[in-house]
Enzyme design. Structure first.
Site, PDB file in Angstrom:
ATOM      1  N   ASP A 210     -15.080   1.626 -42.935  1.00  0.00           N
ATOM      2  CA  ASP A 210     -16.069   1.875 -44.001  1.00  0.00           C
ATOM      3  C   ASP A 210     -15.997   3.308 -44.539  1.00  0.00           C
ATOM      4  O   ASP A 210     -17.004   3.970 -44.786  1.00  0.00           O
ATOM      5  CB  ASP A 210     -17.498   1.565 -43.512  1.00  0.00           C
ATOM      6  CG  ASP A 210     -17.731   0.071 -43.370  1.00  0.00           C
ATOM      7  OD1 ASP A 210     -16.763  -0.697 -43.585  1.00  0.00           O
ATOM      8  OD2 ASP A 210     -18.865  -0.330 -43.051  1.00  0.00           O
ATOM      9  N   ASN A 216     -20.182  -3.883 -43.683  1.00  0.00           N
ATOM     10  CA  ASN A 216     -20.967  -4.731 -42.787  1.00  0.00           C
ATOM     11  C   ASN A 216     -22.479  -4.576 -42.977  1.00  0.00           C
ATOM     12  O   ASN A 216     -23.266  -5.064 -42.178  1.00  0.00           O
ATOM     13  CB  ASN A 216     -20.581  -4.470 -41.327  1.00  0.00           C
ATOM     14  CG  ASN A 216     -20.666  -2.995 -40.984  1.00  0.00           C
ATOM     15  OD1 ASN A 216     -21.169  -2.195 -41.773  1.00  0.00           O
ATOM     16  ND2 ASN A 216     -20.174  -2.634 -39.815  1.00  0.00           N
ATOM     17  N   SER A 250     -38.456 -25.851 -34.813  1.00  0.00           N
ATOM     18  CA  SER A 250     -39.549 -25.220 -35.555  1.00  0.00           C
ATOM     19  C   SER A 250     -40.179 -24.076 -34.757  1.00  0.00           C
ATOM     20  O   SER A 250     -40.676 -23.115 -35.338  1.00  0.00           O
ATOM     21  CB  SER A 250     -40.616 -26.249 -35.918  1.00  0.00           C
ATOM     22  OG  SER A 250     -41.006 -26.981 -34.766  1.00  0.00           O
TER      23      SER A 250
HETATM   24 CA    CA Z   1     -20.992  -0.030 -42.260  1.00  0.00          CA
END
Ligand code: CA
Length: 567
Positions: A210, A216, A250
């Site tokens: 990154d 992400n 649920s």
């Molecule tokens: Ca990241």
């Protein structure tokens, strides 16, 4: 229009057995008439004014149906209540509730002054309005008030379970993550930080760390000017990031019908402001649930704070930010989870491993059939159906994942604590306990769980015995199965959870905080928190490796990236 559209998406029930005596329409009618009757008392006004008041509280999409019903049924309801009838006999006179032999007459409230039979007075009123009665029969009463449709749906045990049915409905790049909070969007899965490129989504292993953009969605990206290294590498590389997933029912989705909608003394317009959000999330509140909760909503229709496995995993390692997925569905059971599971989004090669909680705690022993035991899942079916899901998970979970299978709940505790308490519709006059509501649901053959919501102690115990037998199958599967990409763990959800509930109540807590007020059955906000603490402390004590590592860079992440883009 929008709300109507959303309701259509979550509605269209599939009944697997038929109700009797008017079933869900009958209870919708009885609840509505009771609400109006009590609103008149609370505001010391006539029934006609109370009906107008109720319609005026509603969002626009409900107003027209409400007004149509009032103009049609209003005069007859007024005449009947003036004649000393109660919500049961009013709905019988409206012919929404019936007595279909050989079934007995079902009733929610005690016998009214003139009894349950049609006497001369009631017969006279019915004759006077015979034309209108025919039209009333065609109205969908379940669609009249927010929440009624979902109560009507409680009876429908089979969720829609096409492959991928529970994927986000608004997802432009098709990566299984959305930017909208409803329709299986961010309330259920971490928000997509780029909905135009599928490679960018929560849980992705960051390509080139990154360096230039956040792949992400954990809010961490860019280059550290001092070391010239990417932040994601510096702060997350050694921390073994992981996501959290729940495959559940649920209870796991946190089903919650606001009690305020059925409490005449506090009902007002404010209680219906969030109907679009509520309906768009199937009356589930995953964002405040035990496994995937991440926020404290401040609406007047949900109370208490959130504690969750996700929050704890995130606190442990801030690199896990936004990596949560709730694949929980109302009505989820072993036989449909093997299809529902296909809504899980995880790229086996390109995403981080997960801790997945498989938690189907009731529906395999819960149904509304009079012969309830004959319609429970058998141990052989449990084994066969669960194996399909387990095999499938080995094809999608990234290597190094963990799967914690919880056993079945022991629901005998529900009746024990709830049967004597008053239901929201019975608090004003002290005339409706949960025991009576359970009985009424059973009589109409629409109970979410005949076995555990029964006055018959033997039946309640037999239901838990079957639950225990099914739990032993799960435990055995955990012990004997071996999968390439994930490890299996078993967690008891019967004795341990009930001990936690007993403990809470023995220390002055109220059962009304533990179980949902409208259905008197599902885990409420406080129990969601207890479940979170229970699962976490058990895993920490017995299998800490499933929870990943504490990231020593958390403080620095907080300093550099603040709330990491929020939710
Ligand atoms: Ca990241």
């Amino acid at each position: 229009m929008y709300v109507a559209m959303l309701l259509l998406l979550v509605a269209s029930p599939v009944a697997v057995y038929s109700s009797v005596n008017g079933g869900t329409s009958c209870i919708a009618c009885t609840a509505s008439v009771s609400l109006v009757d009590q609103l008149a008392l609370v505001h010391t006004e006539g029934i006609d004014k109370a009906m107008q008041r109720l319609c005026s509280f509603l969002p626009d999409d409900y107003k027209s149906v409400c007004k149509e019903f009032v103009s049609l049924a209003g005069p007859i309801i007024i005449d009947l209540l003036a004649n000393g009838e109660n919500p049961d006999t009013v709905c019988q006179a409206l012919q929404v509730c019936k007595t279909e032999p050989p079934n007995p007459t079902c009733h929610m409230y005690p016998k009214p002054k003139n009894g349950f039979h049609v006497d001369a007075h009631r017969s006279k009123i019915m004759t006077k309005y015979s034309d209108k009665l025919k039209e009333i029969a065609d109205i969908d009463i379940c669609g009249m008030l927010p929440g009624l449709k979902q109560i009507c749906k409680l009876a429908d045990r089979l969720p829609h379970a096409g492959p991928g049915e529970y994927m986000p409905k608004v997802d432009f790049d098709g990566d299984g993550y959305s930017t909208l909070d409803v329709l299986r969007g961010t309330s259920w899965r971490g928000k997509d930080c780029d909905d135009r490129r599928a490679a960018l989504h929560p849980g992705a292993r960051p390509e080139d760390w990154d360096r230039y953009e956040d792949s992400n969605c954990n809010g961490i990206y860019g280059i550290d000017p001092v070391s010239s290294k990417p932040y994601e590498q510096l702060l997350c590389a050694d921390s073994d990031p992981m996501g959290i997933v729940v495959l559940g029912d649920s209870g796991a989705a946190h089903f919650h019908i606001p009690g305020e909608w059925f409490t005449p003394s506090i009902l007002n317009m404010e209680m219906f402001l969030n109907v679009t959000f509520v309906a768009g999330n199937e009356l589930d509140w995953p964002s405040m649930s035990a496994v995937t909760g991440f926020q404290n909503l401040t609406m007047p229709i949900i109370h208490g704070w959130t504690d969750s496995l996700y929050q704890r995993l995130r606190q442990r390692n801030l690199c896990n930010h936004r990596d949560y997925q709730s694949i929980a569905v109302n009505g989820g059971a072993c036989g449909n989870m093997n299809t529902i599971v296909k809504s899980l989004s995880r790229n086996q090669q390109k995403d981080y491993p997960v801790l997945a909680i498989y938690s189907l705690v009731a529906n395999d022993v819960c149904n509304g059939h009079p012969d309830t035991i004959a319609h429970m899942t058998t141990p052989a079916e449990m084994r066969q159906e669960t194996l399909i899901t387990l095999d499938y998970l080995d094809t999608v979970l990234p290597k190094g994942s963990s799967l914690v299978i919880t056993g079945m709940f022991d629901g005998t505790i529900v009746y024990r604590y709830m049967h004597n308490l008053f239901h929201p519709l019975g608090q004003l006059r002290k005339d409706l306990t949960y025991a009576t509501v359970y009985e009424y649901l059973m009589c109409l053959q629409i109970s979410p769980c005949n076995g555990w919501m029964s006055a018959n102690e033997t039946l309640r115990n037999l239901t838990s015995e079957r639950g225990a037998a099914l739990s032993r199958v799960l435990q055995d599967l955990v012990e004997k199965s071996n999968y390439t990409n994930y490890k299996l763990y078993y967690l008891d959800f019967a004795i341990g959870i009930n001990a936690e509930i007993d403990n809470y109540i023995n220390h002055g807590g109220s059962a009304a905080d533990i179980f949902e007020s409208v259905d008197g059955f599902h885990p409420a906000q406080t129990l969601q928190r207890i479940l979170s603490e229970y699962i976490w402390s058990n895993l920490m004590a017995k299998h800490p490796q499933t929870l990943g590592r504490v990231n020593t860079n958390n403080e620095q992440i907080l300093k550099l990236f603040g709330d990491q883009g929020g939710y």
